[in-house]
Design an enzyme around this catalytic site. Structure first.
Site, short mmCIF file in Angstrom:
data_model
loop_
_atom_site.label_atom_id
_atom_site.label_comp_id
_atom_site.label_asym_id
_atom_site.label_seq_id
_atom_site.Cartn_x
_atom_site.Cartn_y
_atom_site.Cartn_z
N HIS A 17 0.84 -1.21 0.00
CA HIS A 17 0.00 0.00 0.00
C HIS A 17 0.88 1.26 0.00
CE1 HIS A 17 -3.16 -2.57 2.31
NE2 HIS A 17 -3.59 -2.43 1.07
N LYS A 41 -17.80 -5.56 7.00
CA LYS A 41 -16.58 -6.32 7.28
C LYS A 41 -16.28 -6.31 8.77
CE LYS A 41 -14.32 -5.64 2.82
NZ LYS A 41 -13.07 -5.27 2.12
N ARG A 90 -1.99 -6.32 -8.44
CA ARG A 90 -0.88 -7.21 -8.11
C ARG A 90 -0.71 -8.30 -9.15
NH1 ARG A 90 -3.17 -8.27 -2.23
NH2 ARG A 90 -4.94 -8.42 -3.61
N SER A 128 -3.07 -7.60 3.12
CA SER A 128 -3.34 -7.43 4.55
C SER A 128 -3.78 -8.74 5.18
CB SER A 128 -4.43 -6.38 4.75
OG SER A 128 -4.03 -5.13 4.27
O1 PNS Z 1 -8.63 -2.75 0.04
P1 PNS Z 1 -9.94 -3.29 -0.44
O2 PNS Z 1 -10.71 -3.90 0.70
O3 PNS Z 1 -9.79 -4.21 -1.60
O4 PNS Z 1 -10.80 -2.01 -0.93
C1 PNS Z 1 -12.08 -2.18 -1.49
C2 PNS Z 1 -12.77 -0.83 -1.66
C3 PNS Z 1 -12.76 -0.04 -0.37
C4 PNS Z 1 -12.08 -0.02 -2.72
C5 PNS Z 1 -14.24 -1.11 -2.11
O5 PNS Z 1 -14.79 -2.08 -1.29
C6 PNS Z 1 -15.12 0.12 -2.08
O6 PNS Z 1 -14.94 1.04 -2.83
N1 PNS Z 1 -16.10 0.12 -1.16
C7 PNS Z 1 -17.02 1.21 -1.00
C8 PNS Z 1 -18.43 0.83 -1.45
C9 PNS Z 1 -18.56 0.97 -2.94
O7 PNS Z 1 -18.45 2.04 -3.49
N2 PNS Z 1 -18.83 -0.16 -3.60
C10 PNS Z 1 -19.11 -0.19 -5.01
C11 PNS Z 1 -17.89 -0.41 -5.83
S1 PNS Z 1 -18.35 -1.45 -7.16
#
Ligand code: PNS
Length: 168
Positions: A17, A41, A90, A128
């Site tokens: 990150h 979560k 990745r 993570s």
């Molecule tokens: O580090 P992560 O957990 O892979 O991040 C995921 C994240 C936070 C980018 C994604 O879950 C997100 O944007 N969540 C907010 C809700 C949202 O907008 N969802 C629709 C996206 S299709």
């Protein structure tokens, strides 16, 4: 002025990150690291702890700001007047999910584009989730997370284990 968001759970922030944050912050004018605070979560760290860890490890990068957000990422983009979402890629296994998310976000807010940065090779394996698993079994996580975060992860895992043992 390009304002970008680098969103994620950051539970905890890893060296992967941090690498993306450093590289993205050189490409845009302002980088907002958006820490997800959605109820679904069950993170190891609280939202405040994740924000504080990120603040600590990015304090030398002047154009980076750490914020938490809940709800939709595109709404957070609107609120912060950001036009770019940054995500690290990745491996090919990330691609399906990331493409789907980028396209959904663009459908909901056509003013925002997602830019992918290829994760540096040395961090391509890192997540993570694996950091937490290694820490849980007392493995060495110093190669995985910033120095300032090592102790916090170990302490949290110890607390989790103690709570688990108390309840069994
Ligand atoms: O580090 P992560 O957990 O892979 O991040 C995921 C994240 C936070 C980018 C994604 O879950 C997100 O944007 N969540 C907010 C809700 C949202 O907008 N969802 C629709 C996206 S299709």
């Amino acid at each position: 002025m390009i304002r970008a968001i680098y969103p994620g759970s950051f539970d905890p922030v890893t060296l992967g990150h941090l690498d993306i944050i450093k590289r993205a912050s050189r490409t845009v004018d302002k980088l907002i690291v958006g820490v997800l605070n959605n109820g679904g979560k069950h993170p190891l760290f609280t939202i405040d702890e994740r924000v504080d860890m990120l603040k600590e490890v990015t304090r030398d990068i002047p154009n980076v700001k750490i914020m938490s957000f809940s709800g939709l990422l595109v709404d957070f983009a609107r609120q912060t007047e950001s036009t770019v979402i940054v995500r690290g890629l990745r491996a090919i296994s990330d691609f399906d999910y990331e493409l789907q998310m980028a396209q959904t976000n663009r459908k909901m807010n056509p003013e925002v584009d997602t830019m992918f940065l290829a994760t540096s090779l040395e961090y391509a394996y890192l997540s993570s989730t694996t950091v937490k698993e290694v820490a849980f079994f007392d493995g060495d996580i110093r190669e995985f997370v910033p120095n300032q975060v090592v102790e916090s992860v170990q302490r949290k895992v110890r607390e989790k284990k103690a709570a688990y043992l108390r309840n069994t």
